[in-house]
Design a protein around this motif. Structure first.
Motif, mmCIF file in Angstrom:
data_model
loop_
_atom_site.group_PDB
_atom_site.id
_atom_site.type_symbol
_atom_site.label_atom_id
_atom_site.label_comp_id
_atom_site.label_asym_id
_atom_site.label_seq_id
_atom_site.Cartn_x
_atom_site.Cartn_y
_atom_site.Cartn_z
ATOM 1 N N PRO A 189 0.705 -1.054 0.389
ATOM 2 C CA PRO A 189 0.146 0.208 0.186
ATOM 3 C C PRO A 189 1.099 1.345 0.003
ATOM 4 C CG PRO A 189 -1.027 -1.715 1.699
ATOM 5 C CD PRO A 189 0.525 -2.077 1.257
ATOM 6 N N ASP A 190 0.369 2.644 -0.702
ATOM 7 C CA ASP A 190 1.096 3.294 -0.468
ATOM 8 C C ASP A 190 0.212 4.526 -0.504
ATOM 9 O OD1 ASP A 190 2.312 6.033 -1.539
ATOM 10 O OD2 ASP A 190 2.625 5.699 -3.235
ATOM 11 N N PHE A 191 0.161 5.243 0.797
ATOM 12 C CA PHE A 191 -0.248 6.502 1.232
ATOM 13 C C PHE A 191 0.130 7.659 1.083
ATOM 14 C CE2 PHE A 191 -1.020 2.479 4.049
ATOM 15 C CZ PHE A 191 -2.872 2.430 4.103
ATOM 16 N N SER A 192 0.993 7.971 0.179
ATOM 17 C CA SER A 192 2.140 8.678 0.252
ATOM 18 C C SER A 192 0.497 10.430 -0.176
ATOM 19 C CB SER A 192 2.950 8.886 -0.407
ATOM 20 O OG SER A 192 2.466 8.310 -1.578
ATOM 21 N N LYS A 193 -0.102 9.766 -1.163
ATOM 22 C CA LYS A 193 -0.616 10.225 -2.070
ATOM 23 C C LYS A 193 -2.334 10.910 -1.225
ATOM 24 C CE LYS A 193 -0.431 11.903 -5.584
ATOM 25 N NZ LYS A 193 0.292 13.002 -6.394
ATOM 26 N N ILE A 194 -2.861 10.433 0.166
ATOM 27 C CA ILE A 194 -3.293 10.460 0.551
ATOM 28 C C ILE A 194 -2.953 11.071 1.835
ATOM 29 C CG2 ILE A 194 -5.148 10.323 1.951
ATOM 30 C CD1 ILE A 194 -6.014 7.462 0.624
ATOM 31 N N PHE A 195 -1.514 10.972 2.371
ATOM 32 C CA PHE A 195 -0.999 11.575 3.405
ATOM 33 C C PHE A 195 -0.381 12.841 3.448
ATOM 34 C CE2 PHE A 195 2.339 11.720 6.736
ATOM 35 C CZ PHE A 195 1.470 11.738 7.825
ATOM 36 N N ASP A 252 0.610 16.557 -2.608
ATOM 37 C CA ASP A 252 0.992 16.316 -3.781
ATOM 38 C C ASP A 252 3.115 17.243 -3.556
ATOM 39 O OD1 ASP A 252 -0.680 16.412 -5.584
ATOM 40 O OD2 ASP A 252 -0.540 18.981 -5.735
ATOM 41 N N ALA A 253 3.357 16.883 -1.778
ATOM 42 C CA ALA A 253 4.665 17.008 -1.833
ATOM 43 C C ALA A 253 5.817 16.384 -1.832
ATOM 44 C CB ALA A 253 4.328 17.312 0.113
ATOM 45 N N THR A 254 6.560 16.288 -3.018
ATOM 46 C CA THR A 254 7.807 14.915 -2.642
ATOM 47 C C THR A 254 8.996 15.568 -2.329
ATOM 48 O OG1 THR A 254 8.103 16.672 -4.513
ATOM 49 C CG2 THR A 254 6.193 15.262 -5.429
ATOM 50 N N GLY A 255 9.023 16.342 -1.360
ATOM 51 C CA GLY A 255 10.545 16.741 -0.704
ATOM 52 C C GLY A 255 10.968 15.394 0.131
ATOM 53 N N ILE A 256 11.700 15.931 1.006
ATOM 54 C CA ILE A 256 12.494 14.508 1.851
ATOM 55 C C ILE A 256 11.828 14.883 3.047
ATOM 56 C CG2 ILE A 256 14.200 13.685 3.713
ATOM 57 C CD1 ILE A 256 15.899 15.547 1.355
ATOM 58 N N GLY A 257 11.363 14.080 3.891
ATOM 59 C CA GLY A 257 10.549 13.689 5.324
ATOM 60 C C GLY A 257 9.104 12.829 5.183
ATOM 61 N N LEU A 304 4.663 22.006 1.417
ATOM 62 C CA LEU A 304 4.624 22.383 -0.014
ATOM 63 C C LEU A 304 5.210 23.247 -0.623
ATOM 64 C CD1 LEU A 304 0.633 22.236 0.394
ATOM 65 C CD2 LEU A 304 2.049 20.308 -0.231
ATOM 66 N N ALA A 305 5.615 23.140 -2.584
ATOM 67 C CA ALA A 305 5.738 24.246 -3.038
ATOM 68 C C ALA A 305 3.868 24.940 -3.855
ATOM 69 C CB ALA A 305 6.282 23.592 -4.279
ATOM 70 N N ALA A 306 4.375 26.016 -4.137
ATOM 71 C CA ALA A 306 3.325 26.382 -5.089
ATOM 72 C C ALA A 306 3.015 25.654 -6.157
ATOM 73 C CB ALA A 306 4.290 28.018 -5.604
ATOM 74 N N GLY A 307 1.231 25.507 -5.817
ATOM 75 C CA GLY A 307 0.322 25.245 -6.546
ATOM 76 C C GLY A 307 -0.106 23.564 -6.291
ATOM 77 N N GLN A 308 0.766 23.579 -5.294
ATOM 78 C CA GLN A 308 0.704 21.575 -4.969
ATOM 79 C C GLN A 308 -0.478 21.733 -3.888
ATOM 80 O OE1 GLN A 308 4.863 20.169 -3.175
ATOM 81 N NE2 GLN A 308 4.991 19.372 -5.341
ATOM 82 N N ARG A 309 -1.333 20.253 -4.077
ATOM 83 C CA ARG A 309 -2.265 20.401 -2.818
ATOM 84 C C ARG A 309 -2.105 19.541 -1.405
ATOM 85 N NH1 ARG A 309 -6.702 18.209 -6.967
ATOM 86 N NH2 ARG A 309 -5.907 19.387 -9.186
ATOM 87 N N GLY A 338 -1.697 17.042 1.687
ATOM 88 C CA GLY A 338 -2.773 15.980 2.124
ATOM 89 C C GLY A 338 -2.757 16.368 3.838
ATOM 90 N N MET A 339 -3.128 15.146 4.150
ATOM 91 C CA MET A 339 -3.249 15.016 5.889
ATOM 92 C C MET A 339 -2.405 15.758 6.876
ATOM 93 S SD MET A 339 -5.477 11.217 6.144
ATOM 94 C CE MET A 339 -5.834 11.427 7.252
ATOM 95 N N CYS A 340 -1.557 15.112 6.333
ATOM 96 C CA CYS A 340 -0.477 15.624 7.059
ATOM 97 C C CYS A 340 -0.446 17.416 7.529
ATOM 98 C CB CYS A 340 0.516 15.324 6.978
ATOM 99 S SG CYS A 340 2.055 15.762 5.590
ATOM 100 N N HIS A 341 -0.617 17.989 6.621
ATOM 101 C CA HIS A 341 -0.339 19.343 6.255
ATOM 102 C C HIS A 341 -0.949 20.013 7.158
ATOM 103 C CE1 HIS A 341 1.680 18.287 2.463
ATOM 104 N NE2 HIS A 341 2.520 18.848 3.227
ATOM 105 N N PHE A 342 -2.805 19.240 8.039
ATOM 106 C CA PHE A 342 -3.490 19.514 8.171
ATOM 107 C C PHE A 342 -3.508 19.508 9.956
ATOM 108 C CE2 PHE A 342 -5.753 20.353 4.483
ATOM 109 C CZ PHE A 342 -5.888 21.935 3.702
ATOM 110 N N PHE A 343 -2.882 18.694 10.478
ATOM 111 C CA PHE A 343 -2.670 17.944 11.309
ATOM 112 C C PHE A 343 -0.996 17.018 11.496
ATOM 113 C CE2 PHE A 343 -4.057 14.765 14.763
ATOM 114 C CZ PHE A 343 -3.545 15.416 15.962
ATOM 115 N N PRO A 344 0.016 17.744 11.658
ATOM 116 C CA PRO A 344 1.150 17.940 11.710
ATOM 117 C C PRO A 344 2.219 16.299 13.135
ATOM 118 C CG PRO A 344 1.246 19.809 11.991
ATOM 119 C CD PRO A 344 -0.144 19.400 12.150
#
Length: 213
Positions: free
Chosen positions: A110-116, A119-124, A129-134, A136-142
């Motif tokens: 299973p790959d939870f990355s898109k939901i979690f 669009d963020a693709t950095g390390i960690g 988020l970069a400009a224009g990226q949507r 995920g869950m972690c951005h609202f609840f770190p």
């Protein structure tokens, strides 16, 4: 005896003792308001996170691609029966299980990355988020971790055999094993082990594909 009686009637320092007791109670009360206010924020953030997770799941490729082929009917054009499949993907075990006659065996991790992570693709665990990226869950609840997330795909009678993209699942995102974080009361009164009540968000699958417009 006379000295003891005089000592008992002595009131010197009484104000200091009373102030110490009052200040201790006032401090605990004040810190309690701060901690419970922060707990309320955590509750709201977790609620928003599951809403975002459900929305992301409804417009993204399923956590494992086999889910898109679930619900195969015997006759092309037949509707997918209610309860034909019910997948549960658990972030704590990083596995998916399914019940129902329309289940397709899971062979993909299973790959939870898109939901979690959105669009963020950095390390960690939760990259910025970069400009224009949507988000995920972690951005609202770190404080959230992938192990806290459960995603369920179930057949509720929507969609039909030969429909492009498969059947239309009902998607539920919920949390598990999340505890409130108390900075003050956790150390003073042992509040650090209070588990956050279960919460979930349910939506209907939309255009579930690997790329977004």
């Amino acid at each position: 005896m006379h000295t003891l009686t005089r000592f008992r009637k002595e009131e010197g320092g009484a104000a200091m003792v009373e102030a110490a007791i009052s200040m201790t109670l006032l401090l605990i009360l004040t810190l309690g308001f701060v901690d419970f206010g922060y707990a309320w924020y955590q509750w709201n953030a977790a609620t928003k996170a599951v809403e975002i997770g459900a929305r992301m799941a409804s417009i993204s490729t399923p956590i494992v691609p086999e889910i898109a082929a679930a619900g195969i009917a015997t006759t092309p054009g037949d509707p997918i029966p209610v309860g034909n499949y019910d997948y549960t993907c658990n972030g704590a075990t990083n596995t998916c299980s399914c019940v129902g006659t329309g289940c397709v065996p899971i062979v993909t991790v299973p790959d939870f990355s898109k939901i979690f992570r959105g669009d963020a693709t950095g390390i960690g665990t939760c990259p910025p988020l970069a400009a224009g990226q949507r988000p995920g869950m972690c951005h609202f609840f770190p404080m959230l971790q992938p192990a806290n997330v459960i995603v369920r795909y179930s057949a509720t009678g929507l969609g039909y055999q030969t429909r492009p993209g498969g059947s239309v699942p009902t998607i539920t995102v919920s949390l598990q094993g999340v505890t409130f974080q108390f900075f003050f009361l956790g150390a003073l009164l042992g509040f650090s082990n209070i588990t956050m009540p279960s919460m979930l968000s349910t939506v209907t699958g939309e255009d579930q594909k690997s790329t977004w417009p």
